[in-house]
Design a protein around this motif. Sequence first.
Motif, short mmCIF file in Angstrom:
data_model
loop_
_atom_site.label_atom_id
_atom_site.label_comp_id
_atom_site.label_asym_id
_atom_site.label_seq_id
_atom_site.Cartn_x
_atom_site.Cartn_y
_atom_site.Cartn_z
N PHE A 18 0.82 -1.20 0.00
CA PHE A 18 0.00 0.00 0.00
C PHE A 18 0.85 1.25 0.00
CE2 PHE A 18 0.89 -0.63 4.47
CZ PHE A 18 0.91 0.64 5.03
N LEU A 19 0.26 2.30 -0.51
CA LEU A 19 0.90 3.60 -0.52
C LEU A 19 0.37 4.37 0.69
CD1 LEU A 19 2.71 5.64 -2.03
CD2 LEU A 19 0.66 6.38 -3.28
N PRO A 20 1.20 4.67 1.68
CA PRO A 20 0.70 5.33 2.89
C PRO A 20 -0.05 6.61 2.56
CG PRO A 20 2.93 4.53 3.25
CD PRO A 20 2.64 4.34 1.79
N GLY A 21 -1.13 6.83 3.30
CA GLY A 21 -1.96 8.01 3.10
C GLY A 21 -2.23 8.70 4.42
N VAL A 22 -3.50 8.73 4.82
CA VAL A 22 -3.91 9.34 6.08
C VAL A 22 -4.49 8.25 6.97
CG1 VAL A 22 -4.22 11.68 5.22
CG2 VAL A 22 -6.04 10.02 4.90
N PHE A 23 -4.87 8.61 8.21
CA PHE A 23 -5.25 7.56 9.15
C PHE A 23 -6.49 6.79 8.72
CE2 PHE A 23 -8.45 10.46 10.75
CZ PHE A 23 -9.40 9.65 11.32
N GLY B 231 -3.82 15.03 4.70
CA GLY B 231 -2.83 14.99 5.77
C GLY B 231 -2.67 16.29 6.53
N HIS B 232 -3.46 17.30 6.18
CA HIS B 232 -3.41 18.58 6.89
C HIS B 232 -4.48 18.61 7.98
CE1 HIS B 232 -0.54 20.33 4.08
NE2 HIS B 232 -1.26 19.82 3.07
N ALA B 233 -4.49 19.67 8.76
CA ALA B 233 -5.46 19.78 9.86
C ALA B 233 -6.89 19.88 9.36
CB ALA B 233 -5.12 21.00 10.72
N VAL C 236 -5.73 0.06 3.98
CA VAL C 236 -6.89 -0.14 3.10
C VAL C 236 -7.19 1.13 2.30
CG1 VAL C 236 -9.35 -0.69 3.02
CG2 VAL C 236 -7.85 -1.88 4.64
N ALA C 237 -7.28 1.00 0.99
CA ALA C 237 -7.66 2.12 0.13
C ALA C 237 -9.16 2.33 0.21
CB ALA C 237 -7.24 1.84 -1.31
N ARG C 238 -9.61 3.58 -0.05
CA ARG C 238 -11.05 3.86 0.10
C ARG C 238 -11.48 5.05 -0.73
NH1 ARG C 238 -13.18 5.90 5.81
NH2 ARG C 238 -13.31 7.92 4.75
N SER C 239 -12.71 5.01 -1.20
CA SER C 239 -13.42 6.16 -1.74
C SER C 239 -14.72 6.29 -0.96
CB SER C 239 -13.73 5.99 -3.24
OG SER C 239 -12.55 5.90 -4.00
N ASN C 240 -15.18 7.52 -0.76
CA ASN C 240 -16.43 7.75 -0.04
C ASN C 240 -17.09 8.97 -0.67
OD1 ASN C 240 -18.53 8.03 1.74
ND2 ASN C 240 -17.27 8.35 3.56
N VAL C 241 -18.20 8.77 -1.34
CA VAL C 241 -18.85 9.87 -2.05
C VAL C 241 -20.35 9.89 -1.75
CG1 VAL C 241 -17.13 9.95 -3.90
CG2 VAL C 241 -19.13 8.46 -4.13
N CYS C 242 -21.00 10.99 -2.16
CA CYS C 242 -22.37 11.25 -1.74
C CYS C 242 -23.27 11.47 -2.96
CB CYS C 242 -22.40 12.50 -0.85
SG CYS C 242 -21.14 12.47 0.45
N PRO C 243 -24.14 10.52 -3.26
CA PRO C 243 -25.06 10.69 -4.39
C PRO C 243 -25.92 11.94 -4.21
CG PRO C 243 -25.05 8.40 -3.67
CD PRO C 243 -24.30 9.19 -2.64
N GLU C 244 -26.02 12.74 -5.27
CA GLU C 244 -26.80 13.97 -5.20
C GLU C 244 -28.30 13.67 -5.23
OE1 GLU C 244 -26.97 18.39 -5.53
OE2 GLU C 244 -25.80 16.83 -4.55
N LEU C 245 -28.69 12.64 -5.98
CA LEU C 245 -30.09 12.24 -6.09
C LEU C 245 -30.26 10.85 -5.49
CD1 LEU C 245 -30.77 13.41 -9.76
CD2 LEU C 245 -31.22 14.67 -7.64
N ALA C 246 -31.37 10.63 -4.81
CA ALA C 246 -31.67 9.35 -4.17
C ALA C 246 -30.50 8.86 -3.32
CB ALA C 246 -32.03 8.31 -5.22
N PRO C 247 -30.03 9.68 -2.39
CA PRO C 247 -28.91 9.26 -1.55
C PRO C 247 -29.36 8.19 -0.55
CG PRO C 247 -29.80 11.31 -0.73
CD PRO C 247 -30.50 11.03 -2.03
N PRO C 248 -28.43 7.40 -0.04
CA PRO C 248 -28.79 6.41 0.98
C PRO C 248 -29.17 7.11 2.28
CG PRO C 248 -26.42 6.56 0.78
CD PRO C 248 -26.99 7.40 -0.34
N ALA C 249 -29.91 6.43 3.12
CA ALA C 249 -30.34 7.02 4.39
C ALA C 249 -29.20 7.11 5.38
CB ALA C 249 -31.48 6.19 4.98
#
Length: 252
Positions: free
Chosen positions: A14-19, A150-152, A106-119
């Motif tokens: 893995f390529l180190p990222g943030v916590f 990695g910034h505040a 662990v690599a990750r993506s986390n995004v927010c659907p604009e329409l019909a988002p999950p509860a």
Amino acid sequence: MTHTRDVSKAGYRFLPGVFQYSAGVAALPGFRIERVRFADPVPMTEGWGRIAAWLEAMGRPRSAFCACELRSPAPFTEDGFRQFNNSYSAVLRDWGILLEDGANPVARSNVCPELAPPAEPGFHAFCYTVPDPQAAPAFVVAGSGEAAEGHANYRDHIVALGDTSPDGMRRKARWVLGEMERRMAALGGDWAGTTATQLYTVFDIHPFLAEEIVARGAARHGLIWHHCRPPVTGLDYEMDCRRVMLERVLAG
């Protein structure tokens, strides 16, 4: 360039990222990466259970879990994002995935659907390693919005903050594309090796699609555009990419 770290027992580096996540993962020799997508987002608690059950059925330990894609109801505040990440990382700690020094591979993506988002926040997809002596190289690059991590906070480092004009979005895209290329290079990959590129924004990309994305090879197999926002308020553009040869969809 930041060097990768091996998780030998799990079959990837893995390529180190943030916590809360690494910047990306690549299969070690003798392993392949497989991706599983849920037909619909699965809430976090149920999702962890279904992922654990899938790994067990595949004869893989929980430590083989190496990447995931999440869906959330709406962008988080900075504090809200930290709270969510603490809860998420606690499960990885319970699973024995976090390293002894606390690094999260662990690599990750986390995004927010604009329409019909999950509860509530949940899983869209996940990846894991499988032994395979004949496997081709594989990698998964984590999602990145238009701000150095990695910034505040994110807000003070967002490219073209609040500028969603064609020029502002182009600047954001250039920065994120460069970050994708930096991460791929560290993992031994490039656009020519990708099998999928995903983009997340609710703003128009057509003014720069050809010159900035297609021309540099980032859409060689097309571009998967999700009408989603990045996970933190103030961010407007995110991407991730991968080289994964076997993908499945789980219904129900």
